[in-house]
Motif scaffolding. Structure first.
Motif, short mmCIF file in Angstrom:
data_model
loop_
_atom_site.label_atom_id
_atom_site.label_comp_id
_atom_site.label_asym_id
_atom_site.label_seq_id
_atom_site.Cartn_x
_atom_site.Cartn_y
_atom_site.Cartn_z
N LEU A 20 -43.54 -12.23 -16.55
CA LEU A 20 -43.48 -13.61 -16.08
C LEU A 20 -44.85 -14.02 -15.53
CD1 LEU A 20 -40.09 -13.62 -14.14
CD2 LEU A 20 -40.52 -13.91 -16.59
N SER A 21 -45.18 -15.28 -15.74
CA SER A 21 -46.42 -15.83 -15.21
C SER A 21 -46.11 -17.02 -14.30
CB SER A 21 -47.33 -16.31 -16.35
OG SER A 21 -47.67 -15.26 -17.22
N CYS A 22 -46.95 -17.19 -13.30
CA CYS A 22 -46.85 -18.33 -12.39
C CYS A 22 -48.24 -18.92 -12.26
CB CYS A 22 -46.32 -17.90 -11.03
SG CYS A 22 -46.39 -19.19 -9.76
N ALA A 23 -48.46 -20.04 -12.95
CA ALA A 23 -49.75 -20.71 -12.91
C ALA A 23 -49.75 -21.70 -11.76
CB ALA A 23 -50.02 -21.42 -14.23
N ALA A 24 -50.72 -21.57 -10.87
CA ALA A 24 -50.77 -22.40 -9.68
C ALA A 24 -51.87 -23.43 -9.76
CB ALA A 24 -50.98 -21.53 -8.44
N SER A 25 -51.59 -24.61 -9.20
CA SER A 25 -52.62 -25.63 -9.06
C SER A 25 -52.55 -26.19 -7.65
CB SER A 25 -52.43 -26.74 -10.09
OG SER A 25 -51.16 -27.33 -9.96
N VAL A 77 -50.24 -15.72 -10.91
CA VAL A 77 -49.53 -14.53 -10.43
C VAL A 77 -48.58 -14.08 -11.53
CG1 VAL A 77 -47.99 -13.62 -8.66
CG2 VAL A 77 -49.74 -15.28 -8.05
N TYR A 78 -48.43 -12.78 -11.67
CA TYR A 78 -47.58 -12.22 -12.72
C TYR A 78 -46.49 -11.33 -12.11
CZ TYR A 78 -51.61 -13.54 -15.53
OH TYR A 78 -52.63 -14.24 -16.12
N LEU A 79 -45.43 -11.18 -12.88
CA LEU A 79 -44.41 -10.19 -12.56
C LEU A 79 -44.09 -9.44 -13.85
CD1 LEU A 79 -42.57 -9.11 -10.27
CD2 LEU A 79 -40.76 -10.58 -11.21
N GLN A 80 -44.58 -8.21 -13.92
CA GLN A 80 -44.28 -7.34 -15.05
C GLN A 80 -42.96 -6.65 -14.77
OE1 GLN A 80 -46.02 -6.78 -18.03
NE2 GLN A 80 -44.19 -5.61 -18.58
N MET A 81 -42.03 -6.81 -15.67
CA MET A 81 -40.69 -6.26 -15.48
C MET A 81 -40.39 -5.27 -16.61
SD MET A 81 -38.64 -9.71 -14.35
CE MET A 81 -38.71 -10.42 -15.97
#
Length: 110
Positions: A20-25, A77-81
């Motif tokens: 999962l990726s979380c792109a922040a602005s 931010v990433y979440l490798q599952m």
């Protein structure tokens, strides 16, 4: 306005992997604690993983299987599952302070 945009969810078989990726602005991800939460149907939202500075923390249910990380250059931010289980099925949310993403669905099923 702060935006957190998740991506990378989907359908995966038990034992499989997703990132999962979380792109922040308008928020600098390395300056603030960044969290991944999840909410399964009929259950409360639960904290899955946190990254703050060089520190990471995980829920007991995902320790050894999930890894949270951060790419400062991409402000993401990433979440490798890995080794996913049916009980990991949930909507996964990126969070920092009072800011939340829209969520991304993860379904683990054969």
């Amino acid at each position: 306005q702060v935006q957190l945009v998740e991506s990378g969810g989907g359908l995966v078989q038990p034992g499989g992997s997703l990132r999962l990726s979380c792109a922040a602005s308008r928020i600098i991800v390395y300056r603030y604690p960044m969290n991944w939460y999840r909410q399964a149907p009929g259950k409360q939202r639960e904290l899955v993983a946190t990254i703050s500075g060089s520190n990471t923390n995980y829920a007991d249910s995902v320790k050894g299987r999930f890894t949270i990380s951060r790419d400062n250059a991409k402000n993401t931010v990433y979440l490798q599952m890995n080794s996913l289980k049916p009980e990991d099925t949930a909507v996964y949310y990126c969070n920092s302070m009072e800011h939340w993403g829209q969520g991304t669905q993860v379904t683990v099923s054969s």
